[in-house]
Design a protein around this motif. Structure first.
Motif, PDB file in Angstrom:
ATOM      1  N   PHE A 228     -41.848 -17.354  33.064  1.00  0.00           N
ATOM      2  CA  PHE A 228     -42.359 -18.324  34.031  1.00  0.00           C
ATOM      3  C   PHE A 228     -43.339 -17.650  34.989  1.00  0.00           C
ATOM      4  O   PHE A 228     -44.420 -18.183  35.277  1.00  0.00           O
ATOM      5  N   TYR A 232     -47.192 -18.471  35.663  1.00  0.00           N
ATOM      6  CA  TYR A 232     -47.570 -18.873  37.017  1.00  0.00           C
ATOM      7  C   TYR A 232     -47.319 -17.693  37.956  1.00  0.00           C
ATOM      8  O   TYR A 232     -46.307 -17.672  38.677  1.00  0.00           O
ATOM      9  N   ALA A 246     -47.333 -24.047  41.174  1.00  0.00           N
ATOM     10  CA  ALA A 246     -46.017 -24.178  40.546  1.00  0.00           C
ATOM     11  C   ALA A 246     -44.958 -24.184  41.629  1.00  0.00           C
ATOM     12  O   ALA A 246     -45.196 -23.771  42.767  1.00  0.00           O
ATOM     13  N   ALA A 248     -40.278 -24.243  41.870  1.00  0.00           N
ATOM     14  CA  ALA A 248     -39.008 -24.155  41.152  1.00  0.00           C
ATOM     15  C   ALA A 248     -38.139 -25.313  41.613  1.00  0.00           C
ATOM     16  O   ALA A 248     -37.732 -25.369  42.780  1.00  0.00           O
ATOM     17  N   ILE A 273     -41.719 -31.675  33.393  1.00  0.00           N
ATOM     18  CA  ILE A 273     -41.704 -30.443  34.192  1.00  0.00           C
ATOM     19  C   ILE A 273     -42.121 -30.848  35.606  1.00  0.00           C
ATOM     20  O   ILE A 273     -43.237 -30.621  36.058  1.00  0.00           O
ATOM     21  N   GLN A 320     -44.841 -28.398  28.197  1.00  0.00           N
ATOM     22  CA  GLN A 320     -45.633 -27.366  28.859  1.00  0.00           C
ATOM     23  C   GLN A 320     -46.967 -27.180  28.155  1.00  0.00           C
ATOM     24  O   GLN A 320     -47.973 -26.842  28.791  1.00  0.00           O
TER      25      GLN A 320
END
Length: 427
Positions: A228, A232, A246, A248, A273, A320
């Protein structure tokens, strides 16, 4: 005198191709090491901001002149009002480990928790009310929005409902969007708000430390965060003006005014996402975002078997790639070049006695393992897992291909009894 003979032309071409592929992999790792935002470093942690200023003002140096309801007189600190929104669907197994941590928040300002029961069948809502009665703490509202309409994912429909409930409290300045499997240390909310106000941020998101107990979790989970961060890089995400965005989803502190300006969650209602989509929407609307690793925010959800981890990754991997077959081919080729070629080149070079080949493959593999070491240390895992990263990458490659196959079969993005179509196919 007969002329000297060499290997057949086809064999020479094959050897050269293998050598050039190994060199290409080594070059890719040199670029990743130095040119991809230092993604492998794990020192991007929550910024330390000042406490909110006196009388409802902004913290010193923030430039935020917005007042805060409930301000204290004189020189006392005045902390903004926060609404915590927890979307939950069949979370009775993890709620006793996560919800009490929200109820125990040591936050100096007004805070209210909205747990949105997204059609649970395991008594999630009833359990949440019982936990609130047992532990006390901030007011807890449990409500259900019903089934999501076409074009909405269940989680974002639940988030929208929670944000609507919070909007009934006009003094709410921040929204903490946190998953039902995330446990927070008592000072988590206070430090998130301190960082947001002290640094003038619209989004502050922490990548929760995921559970790493079983063999499969140790092999796959640290690599999940590593990959990840490679996609990003946190430093690029946090740089004002950079295109990379991005977040979380397990821990997102969102300024309410920024959410309204970015039309969140309506503008991203179809996103599987959703955390990355939220960050992009806020950044595009002129907001400032921050993403880093957490020290005191943890996921309590277990993934003891490979099948559970496989489903967790494969449900969103093809999304993605924007559901594009060409991007899938490029991703598979890239994973193979970067992660699978180095050990193959090292082995072939040793077997065939070709120093150049094994040196290129071994060098790339060494760089790969070295960049993985900081993440293993962050997760407190043995460093012997670093050389096994090609094995983990192969599993992720297969998960990505499986994700594409499931989407083509109409079974993609399946989660807890719901399957979502790709955005172009959604009503």
């Amino acid at each position: 005198m007969l002329p000297a003979t060499g290997p057949p032309f086809g064999q020479t071409a094959t050897v050269d191709a293998l050598m050039w592929t190994a060199v290409g992999s080594l070059a890719a790792w040199l670029w990743l090491l130095l040119g991809q935002g230092f993604f492998w470093r794990t020192d991007v942690r929550l910024p330390r901001g000042d406490a909110p200023g006196p009388g409802g003002g902004a913290p010193a140096g923030s430039g935020d002149a917005a007042g805060t309801a409930g301000g204290a007189p004189g020189g006392e600190e005045c902390w903004p009002s926060v609404a915590v929104v927890v979307p939950a669907r069949d979370e009775a197994a993890v709620l006793p480990m996560s919800l009490p941590s929200l109820l125990a928040q040591d936050y100096p300002g007004p805070v209210e928790i909205f747990l949105v029961d997204d059609g649970s069948t395991d008594g999630t809502g009833k359990l949440a009310r019982a936990l609130a009665e047992e532990h006390g703490g901030p007011p807890l509202t449990v409500d259900s929005p019903g089934e999501p309409p076409p074009g909405w994912t269940g989680k974002l429909w639940a988030v929208r409902h929670g944000m609507t409930l919070a909007a009934a409290r006009p003094d709410t300045e921040y929204l903490l969007l946190t998953d039902a499997d995330i446990a927070h240390e008592p000072d988590s909310l206070r430090e998130l708000v301190r960082a947001a106000r002290g640094s003038g941020l619209d989004v502050v998101s922490q990548m929760a430390r995921l559970r790493v107990v079983t063999v499969w979790e140790r092999l796959i989970v640290p690599a999940f965060v590593y990959f990840f961060a490679q996609l990003y890089p946190f430093r690029w995400v946090n740089r004002a003006g950079a295109r990379t965005a991005a977040a979380a989803g397990g821990c997102v502190l969102l300024r309410r005014e920024a959410a309204e300006r970015a039309r969140v969650p309506e503008a991203i209602r179809h996103a599987v996402i959703d955390d990355v989509a939220l960050a992009r929407a806020v950044k595009r609307s002129g907001g400032r975002i921050w993403l880093g690793l957490a020290d005191r925010v943890d996921s309590v959800r277990p993934y003891p078997r490979l099948g559970e981890l496989w489903r967790m990754v494969s449900r969103s991997a093809y999304a993605q790639l924007r559901h594009q077959p060409l991007l899938l081919v490029a991703a598979v080729a890239g994973l193979a070049l970067v992660y699978l070629v180095p050990p193959a080149a090292l082995g072939a070079g040793l077997v065939e006695g070709r120093p150049g080949l094994w040196a290129a493959g071994g060098g790339a593999w060494a760089l790969m393992a070295a960049t993985y070491v900081p993440m293993l240390r962050y997760y407190r895992q043995t460093l012997w897992l670093a050389p096994l990263l090609p094995v983990t990458a192969l599993l992720y490659l297969l998960m990505t291909v499986d994700s594409a196959v499931r989407h083509c079969q109409g079974r993609g993005a399946a989660w807890k009894g719901r399957t979502y179509a790709r955005p172009g196919a959604a009503p």
